[in-house]
Scaffold this motif. Structure first.
Motif, PDB file in Angstrom:
ATOM      1  N   LEU A 100       0.834  -1.207   0.000  1.00 34.02           N
ATOM      2  CA  LEU A 100       0.000   0.000   0.000  1.00 34.02           C
ATOM      3  C   LEU A 100       0.870   1.260   0.000  1.00 34.02           C
ATOM      4  CD1 LEU A 100      -3.012   0.649   0.057  1.00 34.02           C
ATOM      5  CD2 LEU A 100      -2.862   0.762   2.542  1.00 34.02           C
ATOM      6  N   GLN A 117      -3.815  -7.197  -2.288  1.00 28.68           N
ATOM      7  CA  GLN A 117      -5.102  -6.500  -2.357  1.00 28.68           C
ATOM      8  C   GLN A 117      -6.155  -7.283  -1.584  1.00 28.68           C
ATOM      9  OE1 GLN A 117      -6.660  -4.717  -6.076  1.00 28.68           O
ATOM     10  NE2 GLN A 117      -8.421  -6.052  -5.754  1.00 28.68           N
ATOM     11  N   LEU A 120      -5.705  -6.815   2.105  1.00 24.24           N
ATOM     12  CA  LEU A 120      -6.151  -5.475   2.516  1.00 24.24           C
ATOM     13  C   LEU A 120      -7.673  -5.392   2.573  1.00 24.24           C
ATOM     14  CD1 LEU A 120      -3.619  -3.321   0.498  1.00 24.24           C
ATOM     15  CD2 LEU A 120      -3.818  -3.403   2.991  1.00 24.24           C
ATOM     16  N   MET A 124      -9.385  -4.553   6.177  1.00 21.02           N
ATOM     17  CA  MET A 124      -9.380  -3.092   6.204  1.00 21.02           C
ATOM     18  C   MET A 124     -10.208  -2.499   7.350  1.00 21.02           C
ATOM     19  SD  MET A 124     -11.536  -2.039   2.892  1.00 21.02           S
ATOM     20  CE  MET A 124     -12.985  -2.907   2.390  1.00 21.02           C
ATOM     21  N   VAL A 130      -4.774  -2.773  10.152  1.00 25.75           N
ATOM     22  CA  VAL A 130      -4.581  -1.642   9.236  1.00 25.75           C
ATOM     23  C   VAL A 130      -4.749  -0.365  10.062  1.00 25.75           C
ATOM     24  CG1 VAL A 130      -5.356  -0.517   7.123  1.00 25.75           C
ATOM     25  CG2 VAL A 130      -5.517  -2.997   7.313  1.00 25.75           C
ATOM     26  N   LEU A 138      -5.460   3.598   2.114  1.00 20.70           N
ATOM     27  CA  LEU A 138      -6.310   2.533   1.578  1.00 20.70           C
ATOM     28  C   LEU A 138      -7.575   3.106   0.939  1.00 20.70           C
ATOM     29  CD1 LEU A 138      -6.826  -0.511   1.230  1.00 20.70           C
ATOM     30  CD2 LEU A 138      -7.834  -0.523   3.498  1.00 20.70           C
ATOM     31  N   TYR A 141      -6.655   4.174  -2.376  1.00 21.60           N
ATOM     32  CA  TYR A 141      -6.448   2.975  -3.200  1.00 21.60           C
ATOM     33  C   TYR A 141      -7.792   2.418  -3.667  1.00 21.60           C
ATOM     34  CZ  TYR A 141      -4.962  -1.804  -4.385  1.00 21.60           C
ATOM     35  OH  TYR A 141      -4.731  -3.006  -5.026  1.00 21.60           O
TER      36      TYR A 141
END
Length: 189
Positions: A100, A117, A120, A124, A130, A138, A141
């Motif tokens: 990230l 990914q 995450l 998340m 996180v 994030l 992202y």
């Protein structure tokens, strides 16, 4: 023709016998630290040159194994540990957070990694896995999230919201998780 095959087999057997005698005469190997000794070992004798490639390979592996065994024994006698310490591998969370960070700081060198990914997206909402400073990255992202990953993330977030709306708990961790879910839903909807 069969006579020639028998002769070849006899020659190979004789070569093997000579090799065994040669190894037996050589006795115990010394610990080789000098380059001259290594060069001498690398130079094959006439008997070794007559061996097939497979026989040479086996013989060299045997010598290497004996040499390492002798080195380990000397190390043990000197009181030096022979166990190898393996470097610690980064955990999944460390790798995902580095991924990230790389996305945000080095977009030219960044490369998409499905496993990072996925990790995450699964974690998340967990503040411990996180942290807040990474969650802000994030969210940026997630703006570029496309396809089924985007749809599934929205579906899961909505399902979590329905689950938490039904509960009346005042747990601070749960409230933080709900806030993160709201942020994701606002961003992706």
């Amino acid at each position: 023709m069969p006579k020639m095959n028998v002769e070849k087999k006899e020659k190979k057997a004789e070569k093997r016998k000579k090799l065994k005698q040669h190894v037996a005469q050589k006795g115990e190997l010394e610990c080789e630290t000098e380059p001259k000794k290594k060069k001498q070992d690398l130079q094959a004798t006439k008997e070794e040159e007559e061996l097939t490639a497979e026989e040479k390979r086996k013989w060299e592996r045997k010598l290497k194994k004996e040499r390492k065994k002798k080195e380990k024994q000397l190390m043990r006698e000197a009181g030096i540990s022979t166990k190898k310490v393996e470097p610690k591998k980064p955990s999944g969370s460390e790798r995902a957070l580095a991924y990230l960070t790389s996305w945000s700081e080095n977009p030219e060198e960044w490369k998409f990694q499905k496993t990072r990914q996925t990790w995450l997206l699964l974690h998340m909402y967990d503040k411990e896995k996180v942290p807040d400073k990474y969650f802000a990255i994030l969210l940026d992202y997630l703006q570029g999230l496309q396809g089924s990953a985007r749809d599934i993330t929205v579906q899961k977030a909505e399902a979590f919201m329905k689950e938490f709306d039904g509960s009346d708990t005042e747990d601070p961790n749960l409230l933080e998780k709900c806030e993160r879910i709201r942020q994701v839903l606002q961003l992706l909807s």
